[in-house]
Design a protein around this motif. Sequence first.
Motif, PDB file in Angstrom:
ATOM      1  N   SER A  33       0.834  -1.208   0.000  1.00  0.00           N
ATOM      2  CA  SER A  33       0.000   0.000   0.000  1.00  0.00           C
ATOM      3  C   SER A  33       0.870   1.260   0.000  1.00  0.00           C
ATOM      4  O   SER A  33       0.572   2.235  -0.692  1.00  0.00           O
ATOM      5  CB  SER A  33      -0.947   0.010   1.200  1.00  0.00           C
ATOM      6  N   GLU A  34       1.967   1.236   0.768  1.00  0.00           N
ATOM      7  CA  GLU A  34       2.860   2.402   0.814  1.00  0.00           C
ATOM      8  C   GLU A  34       3.597   2.573  -0.508  1.00  0.00           C
ATOM      9  O   GLU A  34       3.797   3.698  -0.985  1.00  0.00           O
ATOM     10  CB  GLU A  34       3.830   2.277   1.984  1.00  0.00           C
ATOM     11  N   GLU A  36       2.475   1.766  -3.441  1.00  0.00           N
ATOM     12  CA  GLU A  36       1.514   2.294  -4.407  1.00  0.00           C
ATOM     13  C   GLU A  36       1.294   3.795  -4.210  1.00  0.00           C
ATOM     14  O   GLU A  36       1.258   4.554  -5.169  1.00  0.00           O
ATOM     15  CB  GLU A  36       0.187   1.538  -4.317  1.00  0.00           C
ATOM     16  N   LEU A  58      -8.904   3.151  -3.654  1.00  0.00           N
ATOM     17  CA  LEU A  58      -8.887   2.791  -2.238  1.00  0.00           C
ATOM     18  C   LEU A  58      -9.815   3.722  -1.469  1.00  0.00           C
ATOM     19  O   LEU A  58     -10.217   4.768  -1.987  1.00  0.00           O
ATOM     20  CB  LEU A  58      -7.466   2.930  -1.671  1.00  0.00           C
ATOM     21  N   ASN A  62      -8.159   4.556   4.368  1.00  0.00           N
ATOM     22  CA  ASN A  62      -6.991   3.681   4.222  1.00  0.00           C
ATOM     23  C   ASN A  62      -5.782   4.454   3.717  1.00  0.00           C
ATOM     24  O   ASN A  62      -4.651   4.223   4.164  1.00  0.00           O
ATOM     25  CB  ASN A  62      -7.300   2.516   3.283  1.00  0.00           C
ATOM     26  N   THR A  66      -2.091   5.096   5.521  1.00  0.00           N
ATOM     27  CA  THR A  66      -0.848   4.843   4.791  1.00  0.00           C
ATOM     28  C   THR A  66       0.029   6.092   4.768  1.00  0.00           C
ATOM     29  O   THR A  66       1.244   6.018   4.983  1.00  0.00           O
ATOM     30  CB  THR A  66      -1.170   4.378   3.358  1.00  0.00           C
TER      31      THR A  66
END
Length: 143
Positions: A33-34, A36, A58, A62, A66
Motif C-alpha cells: 500500500s505504501e 503504491e 482505495l 486507508n 498509509t
Amino acid sequence: MAEDLAVPLFDLAWLLPRTIGAERDPRWVLPASELEVMRLLVRRPGASVNDVAAGLRLQPANVSTTVRSLEARGLVERRRDERDGRVVRLHPTALALEHREQQEASWGEALSRALEDLPPADAAQLRAAAPALRALAATLARE
C-alpha cells in the motif's frame, strides 16, 4: 492479440518489484500500500488524500493511514493548498525522491543482468520496446 501482451506485462509488473533490485535495507522495505501511494505521489506530487484514493481505487481512510506511516518514515509531507487552505496536498520529500532515484538505478542494473541471461535478439527487442512501453503506460495513466 492484446491479451498476448497484457498477461506478460501484468506478470512483469508483479515480479519486478519482488525480484529486481529488491531492497536489502529494512528501512526501505515498504508494504504494498505504501509503495503504491509513493509511486502515485512521485508521478503526481501535490495530490490530495482523496485524489490518491481515487487514483488507486482505495478508501480515503486507508490512504490516510498509509500517508501517516509514510510521514513517520520521512517520505511524505503534507502542505496546505495555497488557494484553498482547507485542502492538504501530499508531496514526496527530498529523501523519498533521492531514494527513488537510487532505486531506479538499482533496478536498471539488476534488469541489465537479467537481460544478459536472454538470447541477444530477445534482449535487443526488449530494449527497443522501451519507448513504446513508456507511451503505453502514459496512455493507460490518462484513462
